[in-house]
Design a protein around this motif. Structure first.
Motif, mmCIF file in Angstrom:
data_model
loop_
_atom_site.group_PDB
_atom_site.id
_atom_site.type_symbol
_atom_site.label_atom_id
_atom_site.label_comp_id
_atom_site.label_asym_id
_atom_site.label_seq_id
_atom_site.Cartn_x
_atom_site.Cartn_y
_atom_site.Cartn_z
ATOM 1 N N PHE A 119 0.855 -1.184 0.000
ATOM 2 C CA PHE A 119 0.000 0.000 0.000
ATOM 3 C C PHE A 119 0.896 1.240 0.000
ATOM 4 C CE2 PHE A 119 -4.288 -1.554 1.930
ATOM 5 C CZ PHE A 119 -4.371 -2.513 0.932
ATOM 6 N N PRO A 120 0.437 2.334 -0.607
ATOM 7 C CA PRO A 120 1.270 3.548 -0.692
ATOM 8 C C PRO A 120 1.781 4.056 0.649
ATOM 9 C CG PRO A 120 -0.593 3.737 -2.175
ATOM 10 C CD PRO A 120 -0.813 2.483 -1.375
ATOM 11 N N ASP A 121 0.991 3.884 1.745
ATOM 12 C CA ASP A 121 1.465 4.386 3.042
ATOM 13 C C ASP A 121 2.554 3.498 3.650
ATOM 14 O OD1 ASP A 121 0.145 2.156 4.077
ATOM 15 O OD2 ASP A 121 -1.475 3.297 4.997
ATOM 16 N N MET A 122 2.703 2.277 3.113
ATOM 17 C CA MET A 122 3.742 1.320 3.507
ATOM 18 C C MET A 122 3.740 1.011 5.008
ATOM 19 S SD MET A 122 6.886 2.331 1.000
ATOM 20 C CE MET A 122 7.434 0.654 0.767
ATOM 21 N N LYS A 123 2.610 1.233 5.670
ATOM 22 C CA LYS A 123 2.573 1.012 7.116
ATOM 23 C C LYS A 123 2.741 -0.466 7.485
ATOM 24 C CE LYS A 123 0.255 5.173 8.678
ATOM 25 N NZ LYS A 123 -0.913 5.780 9.333
ATOM 26 N N ALA A 124 2.162 -1.346 6.671
ATOM 27 C CA ALA A 124 2.307 -2.784 6.959
ATOM 28 C C ALA A 124 3.764 -3.202 6.834
ATOM 29 C CB ALA A 124 1.437 -3.603 6.003
ATOM 30 N N LEU A 125 4.450 -2.658 5.837
ATOM 31 C CA LEU A 125 5.864 -2.974 5.633
ATOM 32 C C LEU A 125 6.714 -2.393 6.763
ATOM 33 C CD1 LEU A 125 7.362 -4.591 3.501
ATOM 34 C CD2 LEU A 125 7.744 -2.494 2.222
ATOM 35 N N GLN A 126 6.365 -1.184 7.204
ATOM 36 C CA GLN A 126 7.071 -0.584 8.340
ATOM 37 C C GLN A 126 6.862 -1.414 9.599
ATOM 38 O OE1 GLN A 126 6.109 3.630 8.819
ATOM 39 N NE2 GLN A 126 5.889 3.796 6.600
ATOM 40 N N ALA A 127 5.646 -1.906 9.774
ATOM 41 C CA ALA A 127 5.355 -2.752 10.938
ATOM 42 C C ALA A 127 6.189 -4.030 10.902
ATOM 43 C CB ALA A 127 3.866 -3.086 10.990
ATOM 44 N N GLU A 128 6.390 -4.583 9.698
ATOM 45 C CA GLU A 128 7.216 -5.789 9.566
ATOM 46 C C GLU A 128 8.662 -5.506 9.968
ATOM 47 O OE1 GLU A 128 6.105 -9.074 8.749
ATOM 48 O OE2 GLU A 128 4.279 -7.964 9.211
ATOM 49 N N GLN A 129 9.147 -4.291 9.691
ATOM 50 C CA GLN A 129 10.512 -3.931 10.095
ATOM 51 C C GLN A 129 10.607 -3.776 11.607
ATOM 52 O OE1 GLN A 129 12.753 -4.260 7.615
ATOM 53 N NE2 GLN A 129 10.802 -4.787 6.638
ATOM 54 N N GLU A 130 9.558 -3.210 12.204
ATOM 55 C CA GLU A 130 9.492 -3.160 13.668
ATOM 56 C C GLU A 130 9.523 -4.583 14.227
ATOM 57 O OE1 GLU A 130 9.169 -0.627 16.006
ATOM 58 O OE2 GLU A 130 9.522 0.885 14.453
ATOM 59 N N LEU A 131 8.813 -5.472 13.526
ATOM 60 C CA LEU A 131 8.745 -6.868 13.963
ATOM 61 C C LEU A 131 10.111 -7.549 13.845
ATOM 62 C CD1 LEU A 131 7.126 -9.258 14.985
ATOM 63 C CD2 LEU A 131 6.324 -9.672 12.652
ATOM 64 N N VAL A 132 10.868 -7.228 12.788
ATOM 65 C CA VAL A 132 12.234 -7.767 12.661
ATOM 66 C C VAL A 132 13.027 -7.403 13.917
ATOM 67 C CG1 VAL A 132 14.429 -7.583 11.429
ATOM 68 C CG2 VAL A 132 12.315 -7.767 10.134
ATOM 69 N N GLY A 133 12.933 -6.115 14.316
ATOM 70 C CA GLY A 133 13.650 -5.668 15.504
ATOM 71 C C GLY A 133 13.193 -6.380 16.760
ATOM 72 N N ASP A 134 11.879 -6.590 16.894
ATOM 73 C CA ASP A 134 11.355 -7.268 18.078
ATOM 74 C C ASP A 134 11.746 -8.745 18.109
ATOM 75 O OD1 ASP A 134 10.277 -4.913 18.889
ATOM 76 O OD2 ASP A 134 8.172 -5.489 18.635
ATOM 77 N N VAL A 135 11.804 -9.374 16.925
ATOM 78 C CA VAL A 135 12.239 -10.777 16.854
ATOM 79 C C VAL A 135 13.709 -10.883 17.266
ATOM 80 C CG1 VAL A 135 12.748 -12.682 15.265
ATOM 81 C CG2 VAL A 135 10.532 -11.535 15.151
ATOM 82 N N VAL A 136 14.537 -9.945 16.789
ATOM 83 C CA VAL A 136 15.956 -9.944 17.177
ATOM 84 C C VAL A 136 16.078 -9.709 18.690
ATOM 85 C CG1 VAL A 136 18.183 -8.770 16.921
ATOM 86 C CG2 VAL A 136 16.771 -9.210 14.900
ATOM 87 N N LYS A 137 15.258 -8.812 19.236
ATOM 88 C CA LYS A 137 15.284 -8.539 20.684
ATOM 89 C C LYS A 137 14.890 -9.791 21.470
ATOM 90 C CE LYS A 137 13.802 -4.482 21.811
ATOM 91 N NZ LYS A 137 12.895 -3.337 22.132
ATOM 92 N N TRP A 138 13.949 -10.543 20.934
ATOM 93 C CA TRP A 138 13.483 -11.794 21.554
ATOM 94 C C TRP A 138 14.562 -12.876 21.507
ATOM 95 C CZ3 TRP A 138 9.945 -15.271 18.122
ATOM 96 C CH2 TRP A 138 9.681 -16.491 18.758
ATOM 97 N N LYS A 139 15.206 -13.020 20.351
ATOM 98 C CA LYS A 139 16.164 -14.112 20.144
ATOM 99 C C LYS A 139 17.612 -13.725 20.453
ATOM 100 C CE LYS A 139 13.305 -17.276 18.299
ATOM 101 N NZ LYS A 139 13.211 -18.698 18.709
ATOM 102 N N LEU A 140 17.987 -12.464 20.156
ATOM 103 C CA LEU A 140 19.371 -12.004 20.344
ATOM 104 C C LEU A 140 19.368 -10.620 20.995
ATOM 105 C CD1 LEU A 140 20.799 -12.941 16.820
ATOM 106 C CD2 LEU A 140 21.393 -14.086 18.947
ATOM 107 N N PRO A 141 19.021 -10.550 22.270
ATOM 108 C CA PRO A 141 18.865 -9.250 22.923
ATOM 109 C C PRO A 141 20.114 -8.369 22.888
ATOM 110 C CG PRO A 141 18.810 -11.065 24.525
ATOM 111 C CD PRO A 141 18.709 -11.676 23.170
ATOM 112 N N GLU A 142 21.312 -8.990 22.930
ATOM 113 C CA GLU A 142 22.535 -8.185 22.915
ATOM 114 C C GLU A 142 22.732 -7.486 21.573
ATOM 115 O OE1 GLU A 142 24.103 -12.484 22.425
ATOM 116 O OE2 GLU A 142 22.192 -11.447 22.691
ATOM 117 N N VAL A 143 22.319 -8.138 20.472
ATOM 118 C CA VAL A 143 22.413 -7.516 19.145
ATOM 119 C C VAL A 143 21.415 -6.365 19.049
ATOM 120 C CG1 VAL A 143 22.063 -7.845 16.659
ATOM 121 C CG2 VAL A 143 23.264 -9.590 17.991
ATOM 122 N N ALA A 144 20.214 -6.587 19.539
ATOM 123 C CA ALA A 144 19.185 -5.540 19.517
ATOM 124 C C ALA A 144 19.652 -4.323 20.306
ATOM 125 C CB ALA A 144 17.880 -6.073 20.086
#
Length: 339
Positions: free
Chosen positions: A197-222
């Motif tokens: 979608f032009p606002d790309m909010k879903a894609l931005q949310a997926e990037q937030e999710l990448v960060g949260d997954v890294v925080k969950w699995k590799l907190p020191e990297v996050a």
């Protein structure tokens, strides 16, 4: 496998038509292919024994999911993608749709068509099938037709940069405009809803999710990334927007897509996390914002990603448990943040 036979090993162009760089490491490639070709032969036999020639009769099951994770043979890849993604079922419901859309294409003055036309020349310029010098049998016109049809059928999306690389690679593999259209339409509507979608909010949310997954699995990297001020959208947006098509080795991208068409977005997060896990020490060693961003630009094209078979084993073994319910819950929180 296209690109895997002995005749291509010293060629300046791989089996998909991509020009190899001057510093291409033929020795490492040949060592990898020596073992991978036997893997491909075994997988092809297993698929043939299981589904025979009736790819349209495949039903989604644990066994087929396991088979997709281990790689779909190139000869049946397009048909299996169509079935496991649901694209074939959608196509059968309106088999003439693509032709109708082509017959009533967007006018050349339409802003969306203008944007598509601009990107046609930027799509895989290093590929002989998309090059400026290619003859009428090249893939630029089919690329334009499919992108225009997708835009006309998905007015909320229109056209988004990155779609050209996905459609371009699909055309190289599937070689059927109608099927490529339905695979793209299914990706946009069923597998990756809202991504483009032009606002790309879903894609931005997926990037937030990448960060949260890294925080969950590799907190020191996050924590390290946060200390450097590096936002995940800076390093992962291109990965997700083109589904790795313009950043990773082709054979590896195809193996990722074998799983993506069956399992959906979770695969993209497994791939992103695996890239971080494999480069954890290098990431932690970065000391500045530009250094970290440059590293993430490089980690998608290392020998680690070239060995697609080992890489795909790693995305399931190194990432550990990945419950869909937990991921969905985390995604919902990320969407709230973005909104």
């Amino acid at each position: 496998m296209a690109g895997g036979s002995q005749s291509f090993q010293k060629s300046k162009v791989d089996g998909y038509g991509f020009e190899r760089p001057e510093d291409f490491d033929f020795k490492s490639y040949e060592e990898f292919m020596a073992s991978y070709l036997s893997v491909l032969a075994r997988r092809a036999q297993r698929w043939k024994k299981t589904v025979g020639d009736q790819t349209t009769d495949i039903s989604k099951s644990r066994k087929i999911k396991r088979f997709c994770r281990k790689g779909i043979p190139s000869g049946i890849r397009a048909d299996v993608w169509m079935v496991v993604s649901g694209a074939e079922q959608r196509r059968m419901a309106d088999p003439e749709l693509y032709q109708r859309l082509v017959d009533n294409q967007l006018d050349d003055t339409h802003p969306v068509k203008c944007a598509i036309n601009l990107d046609i020349h930027r799509t895989f310029p290093e590929n002989i099938h998309f090059a400026d010098t290619v003859d009428a049998n090249g893939l630029r016109k089919p690329l334009c037709r499919v992108l225009s049809a997708v835009a006309k059928n998905n007015t909320q999306v229109g056209y988004c940069q990155g779609l050209n690389f996905i459609v371009g690679l699909l055309l190289l593999i599937v070689r059927d405009e109608d099927k490529v259209f339905w695979l793209m339409d299914t990706l946009i509507n069923n597998i990756l809803p809202g991504y483009y979608f032009p606002d790309m909010k879903a894609l931005q949310a997926e990037q937030e999710l990448v960060g949260d997954v890294v925080k969950w699995k590799l907190p020191e990297v996050a924590a390290h990334m946060e200390a450097l001020g590096v936002q995940w959208c800076l390093v992962g947006m291109k990965w997700f927007i083109c589904l790795f098509a313009d950043v990773m080795p082709v054979e590896t991208v195809l193996r990722i897509w074998d799983c993506l068409f069956f399992e959906g977005t979770k695969i993209l997060h497994r791939v992103a996390l695996t890239l971080v896990i494999a480069n954890k020490e290098k990431i932690l060693a970065t000391k500045t914002f530009p250094e970290a961003v440059d590293l993430f630009r490089m980690i998608v094209s290392t020998p680690h990603t070239q060995d697609c078979h080992t890489f795909m084993k790693n995305i399931f073994e190194l990432t550990g448990s990945f419950p869909r319910s937990k991921l969905d819950q985390m995604r919902e929180e990320c969407r709230k943040k973005v909104k």
